[in-house]
Scaffold this active site. Structure first.
Site, PDB file in Angstrom:
ATOM      1  N   LYS A  94      43.088  47.428  33.221  1.00  0.00           N
ATOM      2  CA  LYS A  94      43.007  46.583  32.009  1.00  0.00           C
ATOM      3  C   LYS A  94      41.529  46.435  31.611  1.00  0.00           C
ATOM      4  O   LYS A  94      41.167  46.677  30.467  1.00  0.00           O
ATOM      5  CB  LYS A  94      43.588  45.213  32.291  1.00  0.00           C
ATOM      6  CG  LYS A  94      43.257  44.164  31.223  1.00  0.00           C
ATOM      7  CD  LYS A  94      43.894  42.823  31.497  1.00  0.00           C
ATOM      8  CE  LYS A  94      43.051  41.938  32.363  1.00  0.00           C
ATOM      9  NZ  LYS A  94      41.938  41.229  31.727  1.00  0.00           N
ATOM     10  N   ASN A  95      40.689  46.087  32.576  1.00  0.00           N
ATOM     11  CA  ASN A  95      39.285  45.788  32.262  1.00  0.00           C
ATOM     12  C   ASN A  95      38.436  47.042  32.095  1.00  0.00           C
ATOM     13  O   ASN A  95      37.249  46.950  31.803  1.00  0.00           O
ATOM     14  CB  ASN A  95      38.693  44.859  33.333  1.00  0.00           C
ATOM     15  CG  ASN A  95      39.350  43.498  33.290  1.00  0.00           C
ATOM     16  OD1 ASN A  95      40.032  43.153  32.319  1.00  0.00           O
ATOM     17  ND2 ASN A  95      39.194  42.721  34.346  1.00  0.00           N
ATOM     18  N   ARG A 136      39.531  36.729  25.234  1.00  0.00           N
ATOM     19  CA  ARG A 136      38.080  36.585  25.140  1.00  0.00           C
ATOM     20  C   ARG A 136      37.370  37.923  25.124  1.00  0.00           C
ATOM     21  O   ARG A 136      36.268  38.047  24.599  1.00  0.00           O
ATOM     22  CB  ARG A 136      37.513  35.777  26.302  1.00  0.00           C
ATOM     23  CG  ARG A 136      38.471  34.956  27.049  1.00  0.00           C
ATOM     24  CD  ARG A 136      37.843  34.292  28.214  1.00  0.00           C
ATOM     25  NE  ARG A 136      36.455  33.999  27.990  1.00  0.00           N
ATOM     26  CZ  ARG A 136      36.000  33.031  27.204  1.00  0.00           C
ATOM     27  NH1 ARG A 136      36.854  32.294  26.575  1.00  0.00           N
ATOM     28  NH2 ARG A 136      34.722  32.846  27.027  1.00  0.00           N
ATOM     29  N   CYS A 183      38.749  28.381  28.130  1.00  0.00           N
ATOM     30  CA  CYS A 183      39.589  29.253  28.974  1.00  0.00           C
ATOM     31  C   CYS A 183      39.951  28.443  30.220  1.00  0.00           C
ATOM     32  O   CYS A 183      39.173  27.603  30.678  1.00  0.00           O
ATOM     33  CB  CYS A 183      38.787  30.495  29.335  1.00  0.00           C
ATOM     34  SG  CYS A 183      39.542  31.464  30.642  1.00  0.00           S
ATOM     35  N   ARG A 242      33.083  29.850  30.270  1.00  0.00           N
ATOM     36  CA  ARG A 242      32.899  31.265  29.927  1.00  0.00           C
ATOM     37  C   ARG A 242      32.180  31.443  28.574  1.00  0.00           C
ATOM     38  O   ARG A 242      32.708  32.004  27.634  1.00  0.00           O
ATOM     39  CB  ARG A 242      34.235  31.995  29.941  1.00  0.00           C
ATOM     40  CG  ARG A 242      34.875  31.965  31.318  1.00  0.00           C
ATOM     41  CD  ARG A 242      36.186  32.686  31.361  1.00  0.00           C
ATOM     42  NE  ARG A 242      35.991  34.145  31.309  1.00  0.00           N
ATOM     43  CZ  ARG A 242      37.004  35.010  31.268  1.00  0.00           C
ATOM     44  NH1 ARG A 242      38.250  34.563  31.232  1.00  0.00           N
ATOM     45  NH2 ARG A 242      36.778  36.301  31.225  1.00  0.00           N
ATOM     46  N   ASP A 262      38.711  38.285  40.775  1.00  0.00           N
ATOM     47  CA  ASP A 262      40.060  38.518  40.241  1.00  0.00           C
ATOM     48  C   ASP A 262      41.104  38.706  41.343  1.00  0.00           C
ATOM     49  O   ASP A 262      42.291  38.826  41.037  1.00  0.00           O
ATOM     50  CB  ASP A 262      40.078  39.742  39.319  1.00  0.00           C
ATOM     51  CG  ASP A 262      39.307  39.469  38.041  1.00  0.00           C
ATOM     52  OD1 ASP A 262      39.036  40.426  37.301  1.00  0.00           O
ATOM     53  OD2 ASP A 262      38.953  38.304  37.811  1.00  0.00           O
ATOM     54  N   VAL A 289      31.921  32.793  41.088  1.00  0.00           N
ATOM     55  CA  VAL A 289      31.756  33.380  39.757  1.00  0.00           C
ATOM     56  C   VAL A 289      32.173  32.421  38.649  1.00  0.00           C
ATOM     57  O   VAL A 289      31.462  32.221  37.670  1.00  0.00           O
ATOM     58  CB  VAL A 289      32.541  34.716  39.647  1.00  0.00           C
ATOM     59  CG1 VAL A 289      32.429  35.294  38.243  1.00  0.00           C
ATOM     60  CG2 VAL A 289      32.027  35.714  40.688  1.00  0.00           C
ATOM     61  N   ARG A 295      49.806  39.871  30.662  1.00  0.00           N
ATOM     62  CA  ARG A 295      48.511  40.255  30.098  1.00  0.00           C
ATOM     63  C   ARG A 295      47.872  41.344  30.944  1.00  0.00           C
ATOM     64  O   ARG A 295      47.143  42.187  30.428  1.00  0.00           O
ATOM     65  CB  ARG A 295      47.561  39.048  30.061  1.00  0.00           C
ATOM     66  CG  ARG A 295      47.980  37.953  29.112  1.00  0.00           C
ATOM     67  CD  ARG A 295      46.875  36.938  28.958  1.00  0.00           C
ATOM     68  NE  ARG A 295      45.610  37.604  28.654  1.00  0.00           N
ATOM     69  CZ  ARG A 295      44.463  36.936  28.493  1.00  0.00           C
ATOM     70  NH1 ARG A 295      44.429  35.630  28.626  1.00  0.00           N
ATOM     71  NH2 ARG A 295      43.347  37.574  28.206  1.00  0.00           N
TER      72      ARG A 295
HETATM   73  C1  EPZ Z   1      35.072  40.090  33.207  1.00  0.00           C
HETATM   74  O1  EPZ Z   1      35.027  38.901  32.455  1.00  0.00           O
HETATM   75  C2  EPZ Z   1      36.548  40.375  33.439  1.00  0.00           C
HETATM   76  N1  EPZ Z   1      37.218  40.576  32.157  1.00  0.00           N
HETATM   77  C3  EPZ Z   1      37.177  39.199  34.200  1.00  0.00           C
HETATM   78  O2  EPZ Z   1      38.533  39.547  34.446  1.00  0.00           O
HETATM   79  C4  EPZ Z   1      36.446  39.042  35.527  1.00  0.00           C
HETATM   80  O3  EPZ Z   1      36.969  37.917  36.210  1.00  0.00           O
HETATM   81  C5  EPZ Z   1      34.939  38.824  35.261  1.00  0.00           C
HETATM   82  O4  EPZ Z   1      34.423  39.917  34.479  1.00  0.00           O
HETATM   83  C6  EPZ Z   1      34.138  38.735  36.548  1.00  0.00           C
HETATM   84  O5  EPZ Z   1      34.325  39.895  37.297  1.00  0.00           O
HETATM   85  C7  EPZ Z   1      37.062  41.768  31.521  1.00  0.00           C
HETATM   86  O6  EPZ Z   1      36.384  42.661  31.995  1.00  0.00           O
HETATM   87  C8  EPZ Z   1      37.778  41.926  30.213  1.00  0.00           C
HETATM   88  P1  EPZ Z   1      31.362  37.665  33.240  1.00  0.00           P
HETATM   89  P2  EPZ Z   1      33.631  38.430  31.779  1.00  0.00           P
HETATM   90  O7  EPZ Z   1      30.689  37.700  31.917  1.00  0.00           O
HETATM   91  O8  EPZ Z   1      32.840  39.604  31.404  1.00  0.00           O
HETATM   92  C9  EPZ Z   1      29.079  33.545  33.029  1.00  0.00           C
HETATM   93  C10 EPZ Z   1      40.843  39.166  34.583  1.00  0.00           C
HETATM   94  O9  EPZ Z   1      41.528  38.387  35.235  1.00  0.00           O
HETATM   95  N2  EPZ Z   1      28.603  33.973  31.694  1.00  0.00           N
HETATM   96  O10 EPZ Z   1      31.028  38.726  34.234  1.00  0.00           O
HETATM   97  O11 EPZ Z   1      33.987  37.426  30.736  1.00  0.00           O
HETATM   98  C11 EPZ Z   1      30.579  33.318  33.061  1.00  0.00           C
HETATM   99  O12 EPZ Z   1      30.906  32.022  32.616  1.00  0.00           O
HETATM  100  C12 EPZ Z   1      39.566  38.689  33.924  1.00  0.00           C
HETATM  101  O13 EPZ Z   1      41.104  40.392  34.400  1.00  0.00           O
HETATM  102  C13 EPZ Z   1      27.736  33.144  30.993  1.00  0.00           C
HETATM  103  O14 EPZ Z   1      27.374  32.057  31.451  1.00  0.00           O
HETATM  104  O15 EPZ Z   1      32.935  37.699  32.989  1.00  0.00           O
HETATM  105  C14 EPZ Z   1      30.894  33.524  34.528  1.00  0.00           C
HETATM  106  O16 EPZ Z   1      30.650  32.313  35.226  1.00  0.00           O
HETATM  107  C15 EPZ Z   1      39.330  37.214  34.168  1.00  0.00           C
HETATM  108  N3  EPZ Z   1      27.300  33.536  29.766  1.00  0.00           N
HETATM  109  C16 EPZ Z   1      29.890  34.591  34.959  1.00  0.00           C
HETATM  110  O17 EPZ Z   1      28.871  34.605  33.950  1.00  0.00           O
HETATM  111  C17 EPZ Z   1      27.676  34.733  29.211  1.00  0.00           C
HETATM  112  O18 EPZ Z   1      27.231  35.050  28.087  1.00  0.00           O
HETATM  113  C18 EPZ Z   1      30.464  36.006  35.055  1.00  0.00           C
HETATM  114  O19 EPZ Z   1      31.191  36.218  33.862  1.00  0.00           O
HETATM  115  C19 EPZ Z   1      28.560  35.573  29.947  1.00  0.00           C
HETATM  116  C20 EPZ Z   1      29.003  35.168  31.183  1.00  0.00           C
END
Ligand code: EPZ
Length: 417
Positions: free
Chosen positions: A22-23, A91, A115, A120, A303, A325, A395
């Site tokens: 998916k990702n 998102r 979320c 996020r 995840d 995370v 999803r």
């Molecule tokens: C990706 O989300 C995945 N989704 C998530 O999978 C996964 O849990 C996550 O990476 C961590 O591995 C997709 O790839 C579509 P991050 P993403 O930006 O990119 C903070 C699932 O279940 N952050 O790596 O949104 C954020 O809040 C989903 O398949 C900021 O503060 O995650 C988090 O605490 C859930 N500001 C940390 O960074 C930003 O601008 C990591 O988030 C961006 C992120």
């Protein structure tokens, strides 16, 4: 809304084939925005989130054909706006921001909003786009960005962000000059996306490491490529085998993407044999309690945190599971406790004291991976578990109840509540 009903206690046995990630598929499909012409992408999973991104890309004027093999052409983009009603359901829609600004010079994308697993924010995406010379304003709940042409820059992510890295890597492919992206995320889905972009003519080095270097080019051309297998789906089935004392062969996965989970599951008493693109996983008699701390790749994936917690609920001792995370990714705990799990949350850790048996109960899914963990708990529990709000599971898992019943689970979907 559909429900899923499970009668627990069956050992899982047999073969299961893993679908495309998916990702991985989400950013790969979005990368088509960078190109005028027909791309072909293989191994696209049949998931709600994929339906959502197809709807979003379609609303921009992108032509899309096919299901598991998708042909996609953004030659005739008619609109550069991703509306709130689409973005709020997923998102990852924020991924269109960078490619649209890079190719069309402008984008208007709704902020994703809240979320279940955490705030996020997308501040890192926005700051990085500004660092590439885009003029970005936040207005009426939307991100509005414009740039005649993005300019390469050296930028640094305060937090390693997966979609932030993907968004900016895509945008930088068409920027003037070189972009150096520091503290980039390392996930395999980022390496997959980089390979697709390189196939389109992008010049990218270092994907999969802390520092990614992108030399901008004037334009890109269509590509034919494949999405990697879903390591989180594969990990979920590995844990299912461990929790039911089963013996399962997981086909079409990439064991290299799962090494930290495999190590933990071996510590927990499972026998896992890697054989090419298949993994053979057999549950030992006892589940040994192990500690887990989630980290960005190559650490233990957040995840799979809810899923390993379901397994540790049946451990032979105490397991400390720490989530580093996301700030609110323990929504599954209260539902698991209704099934008899003994879990105490202390700050960012959950202290899981293993119990001999879980009991089936009516439970409610709150987010994608929490729903997967409740299905796992139901497979191992005594009695019947009824999971509501199964749209969460749809999803990110392709026909999970069909794949599990093919392995011998007593699981069925009841349509339309
Ligand atoms: C990706 O989300 C995945 N989704 C998530 O999978 C996964 O849990 C996550 O990476 C961590 O591995 C997709 O790839 C579509 P991050 P993403 O930006 O990119 C903070 C699932 O279940 N952050 O790596 O949104 C954020 O809040 C989903 O398949 C900021 O503060 O995650 C988090 O605490 C859930 N500001 C940390 O960074 C930003 O601008 C990591 O988030 C961006 C992120």
């Amino acid at each position: 809304m559909d429900k899923i009903v499970i009668v627990g206690g069956r050992r899982l046995q047999g073969d299961v084939r893993i679908s495309g990630a998916k990702n991985g598929a989400l950013p790969v499909l979005v990368s088509s925005l960078l190109v005028d012409g027909w791309n072909t992408f293989h191994n696209i999973p049949d998931l709600l989130d994929i339906k959502t991104i197809r709807k979003l890309l379609g609303s921009l004027g992108v032509k899309i054909e096919g299901e598991e093999t998708v042909r996609i052409n953004a030659g005739g983009i008619t609109r550069c706006e991703a509306s709130y009603d689409l973005v709020r359901t997923m998102r990852a829609s924020i991924l269109v921001l960078g490619p649209l600004v890079a190719r069309m010079g402008e984008a208007r994308v709704s902020l994703p909003g809240g979320c279940a697993i955490g705030a996020r924010p997308v501040n890192l995406h926005i700051q990085a786009l500004r660092d590439l010379g885009a003029e970005v304003t936040l207005k009426d709940g939307y991100v509005e960005a414009k740039a005649s042409r993005l300019r390469g820059a050296t930028l640094y992510f305060d937090i390693s962000t997966v979609t932030g890295t993907e968004n900016i890597m895509m945008a930088a492919t068409l920027a003037e000059g070189t972009t150096i992206l520091k503290n980039a995320a390392h996930e395999p889905e980022i390496v997959n996306l980089a390979e697709v972009l390189i196939g389109m003519g992008a010049r990218i080095r270092g994907a999969g490491t802390d520092v990614i270097v992108i030399d901008g080019v004037k334009s890109l051309h269509p590509v034919e490529a494949a999405v990697i297998p879903d390591r989180i789906e594969a990990g979920t089935f590995l844990i299912a085998a461990g929790m039911t004392g089963g013996d399962v062969r997981i086909l079409g996965c990439n064991p290299l993407h799962l090494d930290v989970l495999i190590a933990r599951l071996r510590d927990a008493g499972m026998r896992i044999d890697v054989d090419g693109e298949a993994l053979r996983a057999a549950g030992g008699g006892t589940v040994k309690s192990v500690d887990v701390k989630t980290l960005p790749y190559p650490g233990f994936p957040t995840d799979l945190q809810a899923q390993i917690m379901a397994m540790m609920a049946l451990g032979n001792g105490l397991s400390v599971i720490t989530e580093t995370v996301f700030e609110n990714r323990f929504m599954h705990v209260s539902e698991m406790m209704r099934m008899g799990a003994d879990i105490v949350i202390q700050g960012t850790s959950a202290i899981v004291r293993g119990v001999a048996k879980l009991r089936g109960a009516p439970v409610m899914a709150t987010d994608l991976r929490a729903s997967a963990s409740l299905i796992l708990a139901g497979l191992a529990a005594e009695g019947t578990t009824t999971l509501s709000r199964v749209y969460h599971i749809d999803r990110g898992y392709q026909q999970i109840e069909k794949k599990l019943s093919a392995l011998g689970a007593d699981i069925r979907r009841i349509a339309g509540f």
